[in-house]
Structures are given as C-alpha cells and as structure tokens.
Enzyme design. Structure first.
Site, PDB file in Angstrom:
ATOM      1  CE1 TYR A  45       5.308   0.656 -11.993  1.00 42.77           C
ATOM      2  CE2 TYR A  45       5.364  -0.675 -13.981  1.00 42.77           C
ATOM      3  CZ  TYR A  45       4.826  -0.408 -12.740  1.00 42.77           C
ATOM      4  OH  TYR A  45       3.832  -1.204 -12.248  1.00 42.77           O
TER       5      TYR A  45
ATOM      6  CG  HIS B 292      -0.069   3.351 -11.297  1.00 47.33           C
ATOM      7  ND1 HIS B 292       1.218   3.489 -11.777  1.00 47.33           N
ATOM      8  CD2 HIS B 292      -0.049   2.194 -10.611  1.00 47.33           C
ATOM      9  CE1 HIS B 292       1.953   2.465 -11.396  1.00 47.33           C
ATOM     10  NE2 HIS B 292       1.204   1.665 -10.673  1.00 47.33           N
TER      11      HIS B 292
END
Length: 298
Positions: free
Chosen positions: A57, A119
C-alpha cells in the site's frame, strides 16, 4: 455474536487468545500522508481501534506518523490499537520475509505488530503455476512462526489463501494461521472456506465488503435485495453489508475517507433477521469476484 448493542464494538478472540476488533479501517490506496492523517483522526474519534495496512500500500510510514501524533490527542496508547500489516509478494521467502518485517515495523514505528499476514500465496516474478510458490510459502510461514515466538508479531496469518494453500501450510508446520483475510461479500462468499476456517479456528477477515466499490462498480450496493433491506432497517447499504459479514462471524475492514461514512460503518446498532441473512446469501449465485484470484497459484 452477542445479541445486543453495537456490532462495531465486538471483538473476536483469535485462536491464541488475542482480541481483534471485528471492525477496522482499511487503508488501501490511501497514499497521501495528509489524507491518511485526517482519516485516522476521524476513525479514532468514531471508535476505530484496528487499522489495516500493507507493504504494497506504500503508506506504512504515513500510518505510523498519524498514530504517533493522534493517539495522545485521543487519550490512547499503543496498547489501545490493533495494527495489521502484510508481507508483499516480492518478499516471499525466509530471509526476505525477516528483512521485510523489520522494514514494516520501522516504517510504522512499532516494537511489535498485532497481526502480520502473508499478503498473497504467489511470489512476485514467478509464474503462477511454478511449484516454487509452495516452497516459498512454507519458508515464509516458518519465518512468521519465528516472529510470533519472539513476540514481534502478536498474531500471524495469511491473506488470499485458498483451502489448499492453508492445508499445505498446516501440514508442513503444524501451525495454523490465526486469520485469513479474503474477498468476502454477498456476491462472492465461499461456504466451504467458512466451514474450513471455523473447523480450524481460523478467523476470516473480509475485504471488498462493498463488492466492487473500490473499482467504481456499484452493482452490489444497488442490488434490489440490498436496497429493500436497508430501507426497512433505516440503515445504509454499507451497514447492511457489514452486518451480514459480522453476523456470519467474519471480521471487516471497510475503507472510507468521508467522516460520516467512517462513523456509520462502525455504528451498526441492529441485527439482520435470519431471513434477510439468507436473502443476502442468495446473491452469491452471481459469483462475482472483484479482486485478485489466488486459485491459479500452484
């Protein structure tokens, strides 16, 4: 799930006893420091205590700055918040994972991470069908176990893992992930995954709770069933979709930049009836997935 009160105040107890807020704030695509600062400020004021970020991110540094400045403002300490971050696919592998964890911890400025997730089950720059993916997942999970044993991560888990990926990790290490963060909403929910996770005491945490809203697809929010239900409960469409997940025992991390939506997303003072839960379940016949698909990863 308790029968009274605000669903937004619920905490789920993970398999190791750690209490995780059922509702958190997602920070995907918030890459501006000032915007993230304001959003965290709104969220803390509204009662959020879980904040979800990830290395990919590119905002861990911004979140860390916001927390250092804003926790004292709201009379809170580090122990009052639950911080999740995630290992990037580019860092899948034992030594890479250890270095990546240190970088994320330094970026956020914390001595420990509340929840650290792999992730994605596939590694960057490796073909999806390459069996090396499975080797790297296990290597990485073993490093995660070390981080957990050292107290650097209070809980460890995965994101976007299928039942097959979860089973491989468990069989290779005998350590069961505490959380699997996956796409989960009425248009796309896997009953077999829910059953598997419940039987192994793995908590599902949903992303894309509003369907494809993050990619400007309002289809789920505009479903006639959703519209009819939220009208009867005098709620927002978002509140109905979040309540649906929470009542199924699935944690949520809705993202918003708007103060009144941030507030309403954690103030869910109603319970959907069993009939309405089933009606929302029925939308899964559409099988509409809006985010990346891990099923092709070997």
């Amino acid at each position: 799930m308790p029968g009274e009160g605000n669903l937004g105040d619920v905490k789920f107890i993970l398999r190791n006893g750690v209490k995780m807020p059922a509702v958190g704030l997602g920070t995907y695509r918030i890459r501006n420091s000032e915007v993230l600062y304001r959003t965290v400020d709104y969220a803390l004021e509204a009662g959020y205590r879980l904040f979800d970020t990830a290395a990919v991110y590119q905002n861990e540094l911004f979140l860390g700055y916001a927390l250092r400045k804003l926790l004292p403002k709201h009379g809170l300490t580090r122990e009052d918040v639950f911080i999740t971050t995630k290992l990037a696919p580019a860092d899948l592998g034992g030594h890479l994972a250890a270095d990546a964890f240190r970088k994320s911890s330094d970026n956020i400025g914390l001595d420990y991470i509340d929840l650290y997730l792999i992730h994605f089950p596939g590694a960057a720059n490796i073909n999806a069908q390459n069996p090396k993916n499975a080797e790297l997942r296990v290597e990485t999970w073993k490093e995660f176990i070390k981080l957990y044993d050292q107290g650097k991560a209070k809980a460890i888990g995965v994101s976007n893992f299928t039942i097959r990926h979860l089973t491989e990790l468990i069989e290779a290490t005998d350590v069961v992930p505490m959380v699997n963060q996956i796409e989960w909403h009425p248009h796309y929910h896997q009953d077999d995954m829910l059953q598997f996770c419940e039987s192994h005491n793995i908590r599902i945490q949903a992303y894309c709770s509003f369907g494809g809203l993050a990619v400007s697809n309002n289809t789920l929010m505009e479903e006639s069933i959703v519209r009819e239900i939220y009208g009867r409960y005098k709620a927002t469409p978002a509140q109905v979709l979040l309540a649906w997940s929470l009542q199924r025992g699935v944690a949520v991390i809705p993202k918003s930049l708007t103060p009144h939506r941030i507030k309403s997303n954690i103030q869910i003072n109603f319970r959907l009836s069993q009939e309405d839960l089933l009606r929302l379940d029925s939308l899964g016949k559409a099988n509409m997935k809006y985010a990346w698909d891990p099923h092709c990863i070997a």
